[in-house]
Design a protein around this motif. Structure first.
Motif, short mmCIF file in Angstrom:
data_model
loop_
_atom_site.label_atom_id
_atom_site.label_comp_id
_atom_site.label_asym_id
_atom_site.label_seq_id
_atom_site.Cartn_x
_atom_site.Cartn_y
_atom_site.Cartn_z
N UNK A 68 -9.32 14.37 -16.15
CA UNK A 68 -8.11 13.68 -15.72
C UNK A 68 -6.90 14.44 -16.24
N UNK A 69 -5.79 14.26 -15.54
CA UNK A 69 -4.55 14.91 -15.95
C UNK A 69 -3.38 13.99 -15.68
N UNK A 70 -2.45 13.95 -16.66
CA UNK A 70 -1.21 13.19 -16.51
C UNK A 70 -0.11 14.13 -16.08
N UNK A 71 0.80 13.62 -15.26
CA UNK A 71 1.95 14.40 -14.85
C UNK A 71 3.20 13.56 -14.88
N UNK A 72 4.26 14.09 -15.47
CA UNK A 72 5.57 13.44 -15.48
C UNK A 72 6.36 13.96 -14.28
N UNK A 73 7.14 13.08 -13.65
CA UNK A 73 7.85 13.51 -12.45
C UNK A 73 9.23 12.88 -12.34
N UNK A 74 10.12 13.62 -11.69
CA UNK A 74 11.40 13.09 -11.25
C UNK A 74 11.18 12.62 -9.82
N UNK A 75 11.50 11.36 -9.54
CA UNK A 75 11.21 10.76 -8.24
C UNK A 75 12.51 10.40 -7.52
N UNK A 111 0.85 -1.19 0.00
CA UNK A 111 0.00 0.00 0.00
C UNK A 111 0.89 1.24 0.00
N UNK A 112 0.51 2.22 -0.81
CA UNK A 112 1.22 3.49 -0.87
C UNK A 112 0.24 4.62 -0.57
N UNK A 113 0.60 5.46 0.39
CA UNK A 113 -0.17 6.65 0.72
C UNK A 113 0.45 7.83 -0.03
N UNK A 114 -0.37 8.58 -0.76
CA UNK A 114 0.09 9.75 -1.51
C UNK A 114 -0.38 11.00 -0.79
N UNK A 115 0.56 11.81 -0.34
CA UNK A 115 0.27 13.01 0.42
C UNK A 115 0.51 14.22 -0.48
N UNK A 116 -0.56 14.71 -1.09
CA UNK A 116 -0.46 15.86 -1.99
C UNK A 116 -0.84 17.15 -1.31
N UNK A 117 -0.69 18.25 -2.03
CA UNK A 117 -1.02 19.56 -1.47
C UNK A 117 -2.51 19.70 -1.20
N UNK A 118 -3.34 19.10 -2.07
CA UNK A 118 -4.78 19.29 -1.95
C UNK A 118 -5.56 18.02 -1.62
N UNK A 119 -4.89 16.87 -1.60
CA UNK A 119 -5.61 15.62 -1.36
C UNK A 119 -4.67 14.54 -0.83
N UNK A 120 -5.23 13.61 -0.08
CA UNK A 120 -4.52 12.42 0.39
C UNK A 120 -5.17 11.22 -0.28
N UNK A 166 8.56 15.04 -7.87
CA UNK A 166 8.61 16.44 -8.30
C UNK A 166 8.12 16.50 -9.74
N UNK A 167 6.94 17.06 -9.94
CA UNK A 167 6.35 17.09 -11.27
C UNK A 167 7.02 18.14 -12.14
N UNK A 168 7.22 17.80 -13.40
CA UNK A 168 7.99 18.63 -14.31
C UNK A 168 7.14 19.49 -15.22
N UNK A 169 5.83 19.33 -15.20
CA UNK A 169 4.97 20.09 -16.12
C UNK A 169 4.75 21.52 -15.62
N UNK A 170 3.95 22.28 -16.36
CA UNK A 170 3.72 23.69 -16.04
C UNK A 170 3.10 23.89 -14.66
N UNK A 171 2.22 22.98 -14.24
CA UNK A 171 1.58 23.11 -12.93
C UNK A 171 2.54 22.77 -11.80
N UNK A 172 3.59 22.00 -12.12
CA UNK A 172 4.59 21.65 -11.13
C UNK A 172 3.98 20.90 -9.96
N UNK A 173 4.41 21.23 -8.79
CA UNK A 173 3.90 20.58 -7.60
C UNK A 173 4.70 19.35 -7.23
N UNK A 174 4.31 18.79 -6.11
CA UNK A 174 5.01 17.60 -5.60
C UNK A 174 4.03 16.76 -4.82
#
Length: 176
Positions: free
Chosen positions: A126-133, A34-43, A156-164
């Motif tokens: 839906x949205x896809x995001x590419x990231x350096x992990x 199981x993996x928990x994803x802790x984002x800025x706006x959602x878990x 660390x997402x590499x697209x225009x919206x960025x974020x992590x």
């Protein structure tokens, strides 16, 4: 936190003893957990599967894929909806630091893609995001083949919206 993760990952990737200890053929292992994803706006939560090829006692490659199983409620402009991870996939270079025959630490760095879906008032997007992990973790084996894994990884997402997104995982590991 980011600097600590990067430093630990770099140390484990470069802590390579003499090449005389090389593995003749790749040693394989797999894990599911199981993996928990802790984002800025959602878990969010996901079931994650991995396949590892150990090319050297201190270096290997890892592929992982996850499917979302836990969504989160969100509110946008007073309208309630939900957000969920559809899937993600990533590949990593992994450095291992054996502590004893049952315990090893690892650092990993790689590249991945994540798809997130949102449903707000019947409108689905839906949205896809590419990231350096990059991340760190540990494997503990109860016997020669069965064990558990814990890891922390930042995307660390590499697209225009960025974020992590920070991920925290616990898995069952099996050596083949």
């Amino acid at each position: 936190m980011r600097n600590i993760l990067l430093a630990t990952a770099a140390l484990t990737l470069f802590a390579v003893p003499a090449a005389a200890q090389s593995i003749q053929t790749p040693a394989w292992s797999g894990s599911v957990g199981y993996t928990h994803l802790d984002g800025d706006n959602a878990d969010l939560g996901a079931i994650t599967g991995r396949l590892d090829a150990r090319l050297h006692p201190n270096f290997g490659l890892e592929g992982e894929a996850s499917i979302g199983v836990r969504d989160d409620d969100i509110t946008v402009a007073g309208v309630t909806g939900s957000i969920e991870q559809d899937y993600d996939a990533a590949g990593y270079a992994v450095g291992y630091l054996p502590i004893n025959p049952n315990l090893e630490l690892f650092g990993r760095i790689g590249y991945g893609t994540t798809r997130i879906k949102a449903d707000i008032a019947g409108f689905e997007a839906s949205e896809d995001g590419e990231s350096v992990n990059y991340g760190v973790g540990a494997n503990y084996f109860f016997d020669g083949v069965n064990g558990i894994r814990g890891d922390i990884t930042r995307r660390d997402f590499t697209d225009d919206n960025g974020g992590k997104i920070d991920t925290y995982g616990v898995s069952y590991v099996r050596r083949f």
